[in-house]
Design a protein around this motif. Structure first.
Motif, PDB file in Angstrom:
ATOM      1  N   LEU A   1       0.766  -1.128   0.185  1.00 20.63           N
ATOM      2  CA  LEU A   1       0.000  -0.088   0.058  1.00 20.63           C
ATOM      3  C   LEU A   1       0.720   1.324  -0.024  1.00 20.63           C
ATOM      4  O   LEU A   1       0.167   2.284  -0.313  1.00 20.63           O
ATOM      5  N   THR A   2       2.208   1.196   0.288  1.00 18.06           N
ATOM      6  CA  THR A   2       2.806   2.304   0.077  1.00 18.06           C
ATOM      7  C   THR A   2       3.954   2.514  -0.919  1.00 18.06           C
ATOM      8  O   THR A   2       4.826   3.210  -0.964  1.00 18.06           O
ATOM      9  N   GLN A   3       3.912   1.231  -1.642  1.00 16.77           N
ATOM     10  CA  GLN A   3       5.056   1.294  -2.738  1.00 16.77           C
ATOM     11  C   GLN A   3       4.718   2.219  -3.765  1.00 16.77           C
ATOM     12  O   GLN A   3       3.566   2.565  -4.050  1.00 16.77           O
ATOM     13  N   THR A   4       5.547   2.924  -4.180  1.00 15.97           N
ATOM     14  CA  THR A   4       5.552   3.986  -5.304  1.00 15.97           C
ATOM     15  C   THR A   4       5.657   3.581  -6.639  1.00 15.97           C
ATOM     16  O   THR A   4       6.055   2.447  -6.846  1.00 15.97           O
ATOM     17  N   LEU A   5       5.249   4.378  -7.463  1.00 12.67           N
ATOM     18  CA  LEU A   5       5.162   4.145  -8.899  1.00 12.67           C
ATOM     19  C   LEU A   5       6.755   3.763  -9.360  1.00 12.67           C
ATOM     20  O   LEU A   5       6.773   2.823 -10.063  1.00 12.67           O
ATOM     21  N   ASP A   6       7.502   4.591  -8.955  1.00 12.78           N
ATOM     22  CA  ASP A   6       8.972   4.384  -9.302  1.00 12.78           C
ATOM     23  C   ASP A   6       9.461   3.107  -9.048  1.00 12.78           C
ATOM     24  O   ASP A   6      10.165   2.530  -9.501  1.00 12.78           O
ATOM     25  N   ASP A   7       9.320   2.688  -7.563  1.00 11.43           N
ATOM     26  CA  ASP A   7       9.374   1.495  -7.149  1.00 11.43           C
ATOM     27  C   ASP A   7       9.005   0.014  -8.079  1.00 11.43           C
ATOM     28  O   ASP A   7       9.466  -0.708  -8.370  1.00 11.43           O
ATOM     29  N   LEU A   8       7.661   0.273  -8.377  1.00 12.74           N
ATOM     30  CA  LEU A   8       7.075  -0.697  -9.182  1.00 12.74           C
ATOM     31  C   LEU A   8       7.668  -0.516 -10.560  1.00 12.74           C
ATOM     32  O   LEU A   8       8.117  -2.077 -10.966  1.00 12.74           O
ATOM     33  N   ARG A   9       8.069   0.519 -10.975  1.00 11.36           N
ATOM     34  CA  ARG A   9       8.735   0.321 -12.419  1.00 11.36           C
ATOM     35  C   ARG A   9      10.120  -0.097 -12.171  1.00 11.36           C
ATOM     36  O   ARG A   9      10.618  -0.868 -13.077  1.00 11.36           O
ATOM     37  N   ALA A  10      10.723  -0.118 -11.298  1.00 13.76           N
ATOM     38  CA  ALA A  10      12.108  -0.729 -11.046  1.00 13.76           C
ATOM     39  C   ALA A  10      11.864  -2.177 -10.738  1.00 13.76           C
ATOM     40  O   ALA A  10      12.577  -2.884 -11.515  1.00 13.76           O
ATOM     41  N   GLU A  11      10.897  -2.583 -10.265  1.00 16.39           N
ATOM     42  CA  GLU A  11      10.409  -3.976 -10.107  1.00 16.39           C
ATOM     43  C   GLU A  11      10.256  -4.730 -11.701  1.00 16.39           C
ATOM     44  O   GLU A  11      10.783  -5.895 -11.979  1.00 16.39           O
ATOM     45  N   LEU A  12       9.640  -3.835 -12.266  1.00 15.57           N
ATOM     46  CA  LEU A  12       9.263  -4.277 -13.808  1.00 15.57           C
ATOM     47  C   LEU A  12      10.755  -4.681 -14.646  1.00 15.57           C
ATOM     48  O   LEU A  12      10.591  -5.530 -15.536  1.00 15.57           O
ATOM     49  N   ALA A  13      11.747  -3.812 -14.170  1.00 13.72           N
ATOM     50  CA  ALA A  13      13.020  -3.949 -15.038  1.00 13.72           C
ATOM     51  C   ALA A  13      13.821  -4.858 -14.392  1.00 13.72           C
ATOM     52  O   ALA A  13      14.531  -5.420 -15.120  1.00 13.72           O
ATOM     53  N   GLN A  14      13.527  -5.217 -13.354  1.00 10.08           N
ATOM     54  CA  GLN A  14      14.591  -6.553 -12.714  1.00 10.08           C
ATOM     55  C   GLN A  14      13.937  -7.843 -12.442  1.00 10.08           C
ATOM     56  O   GLN A  14      14.510  -8.668 -12.019  1.00 10.08           O
ATOM     57  N   SER A  15      12.597  -7.884 -12.750  1.00 12.40           N
ATOM     58  CA  SER A  15      11.896  -9.146 -12.335  1.00 12.40           C
ATOM     59  C   SER A  15      11.054  -9.634 -13.597  1.00 12.40           C
ATOM     60  O   SER A  15      10.729  -8.820 -14.422  1.00 12.40           O
ATOM     61  N   VAL A  16      10.289 -10.800 -13.466  1.00  7.55           N
ATOM     62  CA  VAL A  16       9.256 -11.121 -14.482  1.00  7.55           C
ATOM     63  C   VAL A  16       8.194 -10.715 -13.722  1.00  7.55           C
ATOM     64  O   VAL A  16       7.862 -11.312 -12.737  1.00  7.55           O
ATOM     65  N   VAL A  17       7.341  -9.914 -14.483  1.00 10.80           N
ATOM     66  CA  VAL A  17       5.977  -9.690 -14.041  1.00 10.80           C
ATOM     67  C   VAL A  17       4.841  -9.751 -15.203  1.00 10.80           C
ATOM     68  O   VAL A  17       5.111  -9.364 -16.294  1.00 10.80           O
ATOM     69  N   LEU A  18       3.981 -10.582 -14.716  1.00  5.69           N
ATOM     70  CA  LEU A  18       2.678 -10.973 -15.614  1.00  5.69           C
ATOM     71  C   LEU A  18       1.617 -10.201 -15.178  1.00  5.69           C
ATOM     72  O   LEU A  18       1.571  -9.917 -13.984  1.00  5.69           O
ATOM     73  N   VAL A  19       0.677 -10.071 -15.994  1.00  3.30           N
ATOM     74  CA  VAL A  19      -0.425  -9.314 -15.847  1.00  3.30           C
ATOM     75  C   VAL A  19      -1.646 -10.318 -16.707  1.00  3.30           C
ATOM     76  O   VAL A  19      -1.489 -11.138 -17.645  1.00  3.30           O
TER      77      VAL A  19
END
Length: 169
Positions: A41-59
């Motif tokens: 609930l406190t994660q920022t959009l920038d943090d999530l974008r960093a995760e997208l770059a470093q992990s496998v993210v599925l939708v």
């Protein structure tokens, strides 16, 4: 409705949709533990974008709408760390979480040679615990106290080479 849910890799354009869905999905967990400062609930959009770059993210998508997501990455010893499995509340309890998890497991085994999958959930999150057990996960170690109200239950299972959902992801 006429549309089916598809699962695919997330891209940077999905970040804001994932973050909004994550915020919606973790409200129940925050209420269950009496803590609205949990990381999802406190994660920022920038943090999530960093995760997208470093992990496998599925939708999971229903048409253009992002209705589910999961992310994971494999560490040096072959352990896939899986996190933030979310499904829109109106689509929960229809197997979509299991489909997302299986798709991610297949992808991490095929692309990153995962040997085992590891995830965690809160000790009072009975629906999550039941689903993970049904999907072959077993608790490893004792629950890890985080706060007076929350302990994390770590669960793990060995990687399988041919997931039935890997081909559909």
């Amino acid at each position: 409705m006429g549309m089916s849910v598809t699962i695919s890799a997330a891209d940077d354009n999905d970040a804001e949709k994932i973050l909004k869905l994550q915020y919606l999905c973790y409200q129940g967990e925050a209420e269950l533990y009496g803590d609205y400062t949990i990381e999802p609930l406190t994660q920022t959009l920038d943090d999530l974008r960093a995760e997208l770059a470093q992990s496998v993210v599925l939708v999971a998508r229903l048409g253009e709408e992002v209705v589910g997501s999961v992310r994971g990455a494999v560490d040096m010893d072959g352990t896939a760390r899986i996190g933030k499995l979310i499904v829109h509340p109106r689509l929960q309890r229809h197997g979509l979480g299991g489909r997302l998890l299986a798709a991610l497991e297949g992808r991490l085994a095929d692309e990153a040679e995962a040997k085992r999958y590891r995830l965690f959930t809160g000790h009072r999150s009975e629906v999550n615990l039941r689903m993970y057990r049904k999907l072959g996960y077993e608790q490893v170690g004792a629950a890890e106290p985080v706060t007076r109200r929350l302990s994390l239950v770590h669960m793990e299972k060995a990687a399988q080479s041919n997931s039935p959902y890997a081909a559909s992801a």
